[in-house]
Design a protein around this motif. Structure first.
Motif, mmCIF file in Angstrom:
data_model
loop_
_atom_site.group_PDB
_atom_site.id
_atom_site.type_symbol
_atom_site.label_atom_id
_atom_site.label_comp_id
_atom_site.label_asym_id
_atom_site.label_seq_id
_atom_site.Cartn_x
_atom_site.Cartn_y
_atom_site.Cartn_z
ATOM 1 N N ARG A 59 0.856 -1.177 0.000
ATOM 2 C CA ARG A 59 0.000 0.000 0.000
ATOM 3 C C ARG A 59 0.892 1.227 0.000
ATOM 4 O O ARG A 59 1.723 1.403 0.892
ATOM 5 C CB ARG A 59 -0.918 0.022 1.217
ATOM 6 N N GLY A 60 0.721 2.061 -0.999
ATOM 7 C CA GLY A 60 1.550 3.254 -1.115
ATOM 8 C C GLY A 60 0.988 4.423 -0.329
ATOM 9 O O GLY A 60 -0.034 4.326 0.352
ATOM 10 N N ALA A 61 1.646 5.538 -0.451
ATOM 11 C CA ALA A 61 1.212 6.743 0.244
ATOM 12 C C ALA A 61 -0.154 7.207 -0.235
ATOM 13 O O ALA A 61 -0.864 7.924 0.478
ATOM 14 C CB ALA A 61 2.244 7.848 0.054
ATOM 15 N N ASP A 62 -0.562 6.788 -1.455
ATOM 16 C CA ASP A 62 -1.869 7.160 -1.996
ATOM 17 C C ASP A 62 -2.981 6.261 -1.475
ATOM 18 O O ASP A 62 -4.133 6.388 -1.919
ATOM 19 C CB ASP A 62 -1.840 7.112 -3.520
ATOM 20 N N LYS A 63 -2.653 5.333 -0.557
ATOM 21 C CA LYS A 63 -3.613 4.414 0.061
ATOM 22 C C LYS A 63 -4.148 3.360 -0.906
ATOM 23 O O LYS A 63 -5.106 2.661 -0.594
ATOM 24 C CB LYS A 63 -4.798 5.164 0.690
ATOM 25 N N ASP A 64 -3.553 3.239 -2.071
ATOM 26 C CA ASP A 64 -3.995 2.249 -3.054
ATOM 27 C C ASP A 64 -3.324 0.903 -2.761
ATOM 28 O O ASP A 64 -2.103 0.821 -2.636
ATOM 29 C CB ASP A 64 -3.632 2.713 -4.470
ATOM 30 N N TRP A 65 -4.146 -0.138 -2.646
ATOM 31 C CA TRP A 65 -3.624 -1.469 -2.336
ATOM 32 C C TRP A 65 -3.227 -2.207 -3.613
ATOM 33 O O TRP A 65 -3.918 -2.135 -4.630
ATOM 34 C CB TRP A 65 -4.670 -2.292 -1.594
ATOM 35 N N GLN A 66 -2.137 -2.965 -3.532
ATOM 36 C CA GLN A 66 -1.703 -3.846 -4.607
ATOM 37 C C GLN A 66 -1.381 -5.209 -3.998
ATOM 38 O O GLN A 66 -0.926 -5.295 -2.858
ATOM 39 C CB GLN A 66 -0.461 -3.299 -5.307
ATOM 40 N N ALA A 67 -1.634 -6.269 -4.761
ATOM 41 C CA ALA A 67 -1.350 -7.616 -4.269
ATOM 42 C C ALA A 67 -1.017 -8.525 -5.438
ATOM 43 O O ALA A 67 -1.498 -8.325 -6.561
ATOM 44 C CB ALA A 67 -2.539 -8.175 -3.491
ATOM 45 N N ALA A 68 -0.180 -9.515 -5.176
ATOM 46 C CA ALA A 68 0.174 -10.523 -6.174
ATOM 47 C C ALA A 68 0.153 -11.884 -5.493
ATOM 48 O O ALA A 68 0.724 -12.050 -4.409
ATOM 49 C CB ALA A 68 1.551 -10.241 -6.768
#
Length: 217
Positions: A168-177
């Motif tokens: 999760r970046g500073a923009d609060k956007d979640w990423q997952a793999a």
């Protein structure tokens, strides 16, 4: 006041988690007659100073959870291990150590979980898990009904999920793999079976993606 510092300690000795799980299942009357049994043993320490948490540790002792349905018995056990929380210069880190788990007498691969906060970023990872190892935990899934539980037992789903990576970046956007290897199940009722397949699952910007790599079965 800022001058207060110290430690807190908690212990759970033979805590009846079977009774707790049964209470959670009262919302699903169809599961009411499934005997759920288990005990949890652990110790926890927290150190604090100057109005902030300095460290935390949970250490597990042998614990177990079991149930049976349609003459099939399922058992999950924690043989040992710990989870610690430590502050870092630019954030904090949560990680597991020496987690020893088993399902129906079969030991898991060493489970490693890590979550790290660095400034405004969050990094997480978890080692691979075999899908069939999660079967003993099915009754505690929120909303699961008896018919669904019976069907899952007949399907005998298999496969390996992981390792999981999240960010999760500073923009609060979640990423997952999440790679999936050898996902398969048997036919059950009107649901057909599936032969092994590999997948690559991803999550980004609120969207789920799935890719099929070259198959080797």
């Amino acid at each position: 006041p800022d001058s207060i510092s110290g430690q807190a300690y908690v212990q759970a000795q033979s805590l009846d988690i079977g009774r707790w799980a049964s209470e959670q299942n009262k919302a699903q009357p169809s599961l009411a007659d499934i005997p759920l049994e288990g005990v949890l043993n652990l110790e926890g320490w927290v150190e604090f100073a100057q109005r902030s948490l300095r460290s935390g540790l949970i250490r597990f002792s042998p614990s177990w959870f079991q149930w049976s349905l349609d003459k099939q018995s399922q058992r999950f056990a924690i043989d040992g291990g710990s989870i610690s929380w430590q502050p870092q210069p630019d954030g904090w880190q949560l990680q597991s150590q020496d987690m020893q788990l088993q399902s129906n007498g079969q030991p898991w691969q060493p489970l490693q979980v890590q979550l790290r906060k660095q400034q405004q970023q969050l990094f997480g990872s978890m080692s691979s898990i075999k899908l069939q190892q999660l079967t003993p935990l099915l009754p505690i899934l929120p909303g699961i009904e008896r018919e669904q539980l019976q069907q899952l037992l007949l399907m005998q789903p298999q496969g390996e999920f992981g390792p999981l990576q999240i960010y999760r970046g500073a923009d609060k956007d979640w990423q997952a793999a999440l790679p999936v290897h050898g996902l398969a199940w048997h036919a059950a009722g009107e649901l057909p079976g599936m032969t092994p397949v590999d997948l690559r699952l991803g999550w980004r910007a609120g969207y789920l993606s799935a890719a099929l790599p070259a198959q080797h079965y």
